[in-house]
Design an enzyme around this catalytic site. Structure first.
Site, PDB file in Angstrom:
ATOM      1  N   CYS A  75     -31.180  24.066 -31.579  1.00 45.39           N
ATOM      2  CA  CYS A  75     -30.354  22.633 -30.098  1.00 45.39           C
ATOM      3  C   CYS A  75     -30.961  21.329 -30.537  1.00 45.39           C
ATOM      4  CB  CYS A  75     -29.287  22.775 -29.344  1.00 45.39           C
ATOM      5  SG  CYS A  75     -28.383  22.112 -27.761  1.00 45.39           S
ATOM      6  N   TRP A  78     -32.389  19.698 -32.814  1.00 41.40           N
ATOM      7  CA  TRP A  78     -31.141  18.557 -33.797  1.00 41.40           C
ATOM      8  C   TRP A  78     -31.101  17.243 -32.923  1.00 41.40           C
ATOM      9  CZ3 TRP A  78     -27.102  16.036 -31.382  1.00 41.40           C
ATOM     10  CH2 TRP A  78     -25.992  15.536 -31.548  1.00 41.40           C
ATOM     11  N   HIS A  79     -32.142  16.940 -31.905  1.00 42.18           N
ATOM     12  CA  HIS A  79     -32.188  16.117 -30.788  1.00 42.18           C
ATOM     13  C   HIS A  79     -33.069  14.925 -31.078  1.00 42.18           C
ATOM     14  CE1 HIS A  79     -29.093  18.108 -27.958  1.00 42.18           C
ATOM     15  NE2 HIS A  79     -28.654  16.907 -28.242  1.00 42.18           N
ATOM     16  N   GLY A  80     -34.017  16.046 -31.612  1.00 42.68           N
ATOM     17  CA  GLY A  80     -35.561  14.828 -31.818  1.00 42.68           C
ATOM     18  C   GLY A  80     -36.180  15.561 -32.466  1.00 42.68           C
ATOM     19  N   PHE A 242     -28.684   9.489 -31.690  1.00 50.19           N
ATOM     20  CA  PHE A 242     -29.013  10.976 -32.273  1.00 50.19           C
ATOM     21  C   PHE A 242     -28.665  10.820 -33.685  1.00 50.19           C
ATOM     22  CE2 PHE A 242     -29.432  12.660 -27.897  1.00 50.19           C
ATOM     23  CZ  PHE A 242     -31.279  12.554 -27.614  1.00 50.19           C
TER      24      PHE A 242
END
Length: 242
Positions: A75, A78-80, A242
């Protein structure tokens, strides 16, 4: 959640029902409650395509904890692709494991205390979520802890007690000198709105009982006019990154 409200509303114009994505996450009493309210579509995706395929909670306690670890690390990524996102995922894992172990004790906190604890944990953890670098994150955390100095009212300068505290960083000045330059009443208005926000229904809950009538039409029209007049004050949406 404003942008998802707009997406849901725009879709309803075409008779398309999009799923709710935010459900007052800052009302959450614990981390499990939070992730059932925050970015619900992402949480559902990670649950169905990461957590459950890994075995979920069906293969023993140790495997469950490992799956939770992998879930939130993914997770974060996923954001960066940044170590700050990874660390945010890690401390979220620690909180999730702690909460899981806490529930096994059967102890329950009063709702007000549970909310206060989790809300402040989120405030600390999100520093790493928003910070561009480790240095930025540590700088903000130091400021939150008062390690960059604590400002008190100049009216207290004559007090020997407060004068003695200047040795540990206390200084005298305007309480809002490091805050954005806006009218003082705005800050107090924000404080007064906190119980209002916590104790009233959100937009998704209001939608369940929404019925078209002249009062709602008038309210929507006024909000649209206000929105158009404030277009020059828009800011970039966080999730645009994102």
């Amino acid at each position: 959640s404003g942008y998802t409200d707009m997406a849901i509303g725009a879709a309803l114009v075409f008779n398309i029902r999009l799923p709710m994505n935010f459900n007052s996450p800052y009302k959450a009493l614990n981390i499990k409650d939070f992730w059932q309210r925050w970015h619900i579509t992402l949480s559902r995706f990670l649950l169905n395509y990461v957590y459950i395929p890994l075995g979920g909670n069906r293969k023993g306690e140790t495997r469950t904890l490992i799956n939770i670890l992998l879930l939130f690390l993914i997770c974060g990524l996923w954001h960066g692709a940044s170590w700050t996102f990874v660390f945010w995922g890690f401390i979220t894992v620690v909180a999730s494991i702690f909460y899981r172990l806490w529930t096994k004790t059967g102890l329950r906190l009063p709702k007000a205390i549970a909310w206060l604890i989790y809300f402040n944990f989120f405030n600390l953890s999100v520093v790493f979520f928003r910070a561009q670098t480790w240095q930025d994150a540590l700088k903000v955390l130091k400021g939150m802890a008062g390690l960059n100095g604590i400002i008190v009212s100049p009216n207290l300068a004559a007090s020997p007690f407060w004068q003695n505290l200047t040795a540990i960083g206390v200084r005298f000045g305007a309480w809002r000198e490091n805050l954005p330059a806006t009218d003082t009443f705005v800050y107090f208005l924000c404080i007064l709105l906190i119980p209002f926000i916590l104790l009233t229904r959100n937009s998704n809950e209001l939608l369940e009982k929404f019925s078209p009538n002249w009062k709602n039409a008038l309210a929507v029209s006024l909000m649209m006019v206000a929105g158009l007049l404030l277009l020059n004050q828009t800011s970039s949406l966080l999730y645009f990154n994102f």
